[in-house]
Motif scaffolding. Sequence first.
Motif, PDB file in Angstrom:
ATOM      1  N   GLU A 139      -1.665  23.884  41.702  1.00 14.02           N
ATOM      2  CA  GLU A 139      -1.373  25.041  40.857  1.00 14.02           C
ATOM      3  C   GLU A 139      -2.007  26.298  41.446  1.00 14.02           C
ATOM      4  O   GLU A 139      -1.376  27.346  41.518  1.00 14.02           O
ATOM      5  N   VAL A 140      -3.248  26.171  41.880  1.00 17.05           N
ATOM      6  CA  VAL A 140      -3.956  27.318  42.446  1.00 17.05           C
ATOM      7  C   VAL A 140      -3.309  27.773  43.751  1.00 17.05           C
ATOM      8  O   VAL A 140      -3.178  28.963  44.010  1.00 17.05           O
ATOM      9  N   CYS A 143      -0.705  30.262  43.165  1.00 18.17           N
ATOM     10  CA  CYS A 143      -0.943  31.458  42.354  1.00 18.17           C
ATOM     11  C   CYS A 143      -0.713  32.745  43.137  1.00 18.17           C
ATOM     12  O   CYS A 143      -0.847  32.787  44.351  1.00 18.17           O
ATOM     13  N   ASP A 148      -3.700  35.244  37.759  1.00 15.97           N
ATOM     14  CA  ASP A 148      -3.148  33.888  37.790  1.00 15.97           C
ATOM     15  C   ASP A 148      -4.255  32.854  37.944  1.00 15.97           C
ATOM     16  O   ASP A 148      -4.290  31.846  37.251  1.00 15.97           O
ATOM     17  N   PHE A 149      -5.132  33.110  38.895  1.00 10.46           N
ATOM     18  CA  PHE A 149      -6.256  32.224  39.184  1.00 10.46           C
ATOM     19  C   PHE A 149      -7.136  32.068  37.944  1.00 10.46           C
ATOM     20  O   PHE A 149      -7.494  30.961  37.555  1.00 10.46           O
ATOM     21  N   ILE A 152      -5.446  29.937  35.280  1.00 10.27           N
ATOM     22  CA  ILE A 152      -5.475  28.508  35.594  1.00 10.27           C
ATOM     23  C   ILE A 152      -6.813  27.903  35.175  1.00 10.27           C
ATOM     24  O   ILE A 152      -6.861  26.851  34.546  1.00 10.27           O
TER      25      ILE A 152
END
Length: 159
Positions: A139-140, A143, A148-149, A152
Amino acid sequence: ACMRSRYTNQKLRQNFHLFFEKDLFVLNPAAESRSQILAQLHEVLYKKNYVNENFLENVYRREHAATTAFANIAIPHAVEMDAIKTSVAVAISRRGFEWDGHTVYLVFLLAINKADKKAFRELYESLISLFGEDSILNEVRGCDSFEDFERIIYTHVRD
């Protein structure tokens, strides 16, 4: 151990803005190697006046002692805890780069002030337990921004 990591992860969430900031966040760097990425992350810390000029040398002394890569993440830090301000420079690479025989997608360069020694241990543990999970790592990797980071981390770490 599970309770312990939950606790340290909560700390990560609570202290997020103490350690992480947009200016220390490098997304998809052009860097191809460990030395290039470390130089780039040192530069962002140095520009903010969070570390001194020999910080990078101390990081290399630590790297020579033992690699700081775990699976697909690396958490380099200096042998001395002599940062001016405790902070974390982050690099996220979609394609990854070579680091001591590992392909690393996520680098956290930790700059630690002596006063924050305890926080450092907790931060270190929580970064390993959180980003050691493939699903979160992937997921990261995808980003697109610091926001975003942050999202998460907040999504995966419950209060």
